[in-house]
Design an enzyme around this catalytic site. Structure first.
Site, mmCIF file in Angstrom:
data_model
loop_
_atom_site.group_PDB
_atom_site.id
_atom_site.type_symbol
_atom_site.label_atom_id
_atom_site.label_comp_id
_atom_site.label_asym_id
_atom_site.label_seq_id
_atom_site.Cartn_x
_atom_site.Cartn_y
_atom_site.Cartn_z
ATOM 1 C CG ASP A 13 -1.891 -1.205 1.320
ATOM 2 O OD1 ASP A 13 -1.751 -1.812 0.047
ATOM 3 O OD2 ASP A 13 -2.005 -1.416 2.425
ATOM 4 C CE LYS A 16 2.916 -2.703 -4.564
ATOM 5 N NZ LYS A 16 1.857 -2.141 -2.346
ATOM 6 N N GLY A 40 -4.467 -4.217 -3.488
ATOM 7 C CA GLY A 40 -5.496 -3.316 -4.242
ATOM 8 C C GLY A 40 -4.935 -2.328 -3.750
ATOM 9 C CG HIS A 41 -2.519 -1.987 -6.986
ATOM 10 N ND1 HIS A 41 -2.218 -3.333 -7.937
ATOM 11 C CD2 HIS A 41 -2.229 -2.420 -5.774
ATOM 12 C CE1 HIS A 41 -1.446 -3.182 -7.624
ATOM 13 N NE2 HIS A 41 -1.495 -3.534 -5.957
#
Ligand code: GDP
Ligand code: IMO
Ligand code: MG
Length: 427
Positions: A13, A16, A40-41
């Protein structure tokens, strides 16, 4: 742009996706090389927020090929949900390609992950419960299913005759879970085959050969401290988020990698269990959590927060193969009077000081952070676009971090939007 790997330098997190999306402007192909929908992006572009789990964050550019490589694990139902949510946002998937060698997360993997987490007591990892560990375990035990198996009834049937009796024994006798019939798995696989059909790239070898002289961006998930070999084991994920992981999971060898960008927050966060020496459990930690909006994209869990830790960052530079750092969320400190940096650990049992990362996490409960304190800048950085325009105290903070970690800082992020970025040209 050189061929670049983007990795997380902490416990995930770090931002990225923002950096991948930015660099994707100059890339011809993005390859996601490890992990699954535990990731989770978030990308904020033109005022819109996009959430990705499995799909490479470069998909927002029309011209960029997005390839999900062999080192990943894909949960079909989560993939379908992500696809549908992004389609509703107007995202186009004509450039999405999936390696036939990627592994499939089956329903029983999710059930085993859930069971293990809820029965582990103190040994709980705090996983995302997305079946990641059990899928990778089966892959390495050579009893996993790959995307290519979905398109050959004979191969699938033979594999299931080998896998299922064993899996059912474990499901029933170890976990007390329901067994699966072969018919049920085959019917699921038929559905999965239809779902993945438009994206499976059976000619991936041609694709990779054709793009050898083009610009490749390798997108990592998770972070170095969650790496199964180098992270805070056993409080890690089950893949290799280090830079080297790109050479294993993408289909290209190490010779293709010119640069490894390690993304690091100006502080540290962690989701789930496991040691975290510079963690703040007081109101300062809460302040960082609130201003930084530190809640997980995948599970919604609050992220634990702490001061920047140069001991883990120096370690991440080494084992992650980081050549350049992107320092994100520095704007979160805009209102702080002072900011601390952890420069070493002290073992409270014997006063031993560690400036290198102690890999035996059992001793971490005895470690105390040693801090250096820097003055805050007390002004908003969010609209600054040039390094020269940063306030002196922000420059001092950045210089201090750079000095401690032994890698140049090439990118500074001052907000979630694509535009809120400072590139430092000398690096
Ligand atoms: P990833 O998993 O490493 O891609 O990171 P996540 O997307 O899970 O979490 C990073 C969060 O920070 C997201 O909500 C981003 O929109 C946000 N973000 C990224 N860079 C910055 C920044 O420089 N400042 C602020 N305030 N937020 C940022
Ligand atoms: P991105 O790509 C933060 C953490 C989980 C747990 C451990 C193992 O968004 O940075 P797993 O489900 O992988 O078996 O869980 O790893 N974890 C992450 N933490 N960001 C992630 O991904 C993570 N993916 C897994 O919280 O501690
Ligand atoms: Mg994330």
């Amino acid at each position: 742009m050189k061929n670049t790997v983007v990795i997380g330098a902490q416990w995930g997190d770090e931002g990225k996706a923002k950096i991948t999306d930015l660099l994707a402007q100059n890339a011809d192909m993005i390859i996601r090389y490890q992990g699954g929908c535990n990731a989770g992006h978030t990308v904020v572009a033109d005022g819109k927020t996009y959430k990705f789990h499995m799909i490479p964050s470069g998909i927002l550019y029309d011209k960029t090929i997005c390839f999900i490589g062999a080192g990943t694990v894909i949960h079909p139902e989560s993939f379908e949900k992500e696809l549908n949510e992004l389609k509703a946002e107007g995202v186009n998937f004509k450039n999405l390609k999936i390696s036939p060698l990627a592994s499939i997360t089956m329903p029983y993997h999710i059930e085993i992950d859930g069971y293990t987490e809820s029965h582990a007591g103190k040994g709980k990892i705090g996983t995302t419960k997305k079946g990641i560990g059990p899928t990778y375990s089966d892959k390495y035990a050579r009893i996993g299913l790959k995307i290519q198996d979905l398109y050959s009834y004979e191969a699938l049937s033979e594999k299931l005759d080998m896998i299922l009796p064993l899996k059912n024994k474990v499901l029933k006798n170890v976990y007390g879970l329901e067994e699966y019939t072969k018919e049920c798995i085959i019917s699921l696989c038929e559905k999965y085959a239809e779902l993945f059909k438009p994206y499976v790239c059976f000619d991936w070898q041609d694709l990779l050969n054709r793009y050898k002289d083009r610009t490749i961006l390798f997108e990592g998930a998770q972070g170095v401290m969650l790496d199964v070999d180098y992270g805070t084991y056993p409080f890690v994920t089950s893949s290799s988020p280090i830079g080297g992981g790109a050479a294993v999971g993408s289909g290209y060898g190490p010779y293709m990698i010119n640069e490894v960008v390690g993304v690091s927050k100006a502080y540290v966060t962690r989701v789930g269990e496991g040691p975290f020496v510079s963690e703040l459990t007081d109101e300062t930690g809460e302040k960082i959590q609130k201003i930084g909006r530190e809640f997980g994209v995948t599970t919604g869990r609050p992220r634990r927060c702490g001061w920047f830790d140069s001991v883990i960052m120096k370690y991440a530079v080494l084992v992650g193969g980081i050549t350049k750092v992107a320092l994100t969320k520095i704007d979160v400190f805009d209102t702080f009077d002072e900011i601390k940096i952890c420069t070493a650990y002290k073992d409270c049992r014997n006063d031993r000081v560690y400036t290198s990362y102690p890999t035996d996490v059992f001793i971490h409960k005895y470690l105390e952070p040693i801090y250096e304190t820097m003055p805050g800048w007390k002004t908003s950085l969010s609209s600054i676009r040039k390094y020269e325009d940063l306030p002196e105290n922000a420059k001092k903070y950045i210089a201090k971090v750079e000095d401690l970690i032994g890698a140049p800082i090439g990118i500074i992020s001052v907000g979630p939007d694509r535009e809120q970025t400072i590139f430092i040209e000398s690096t």
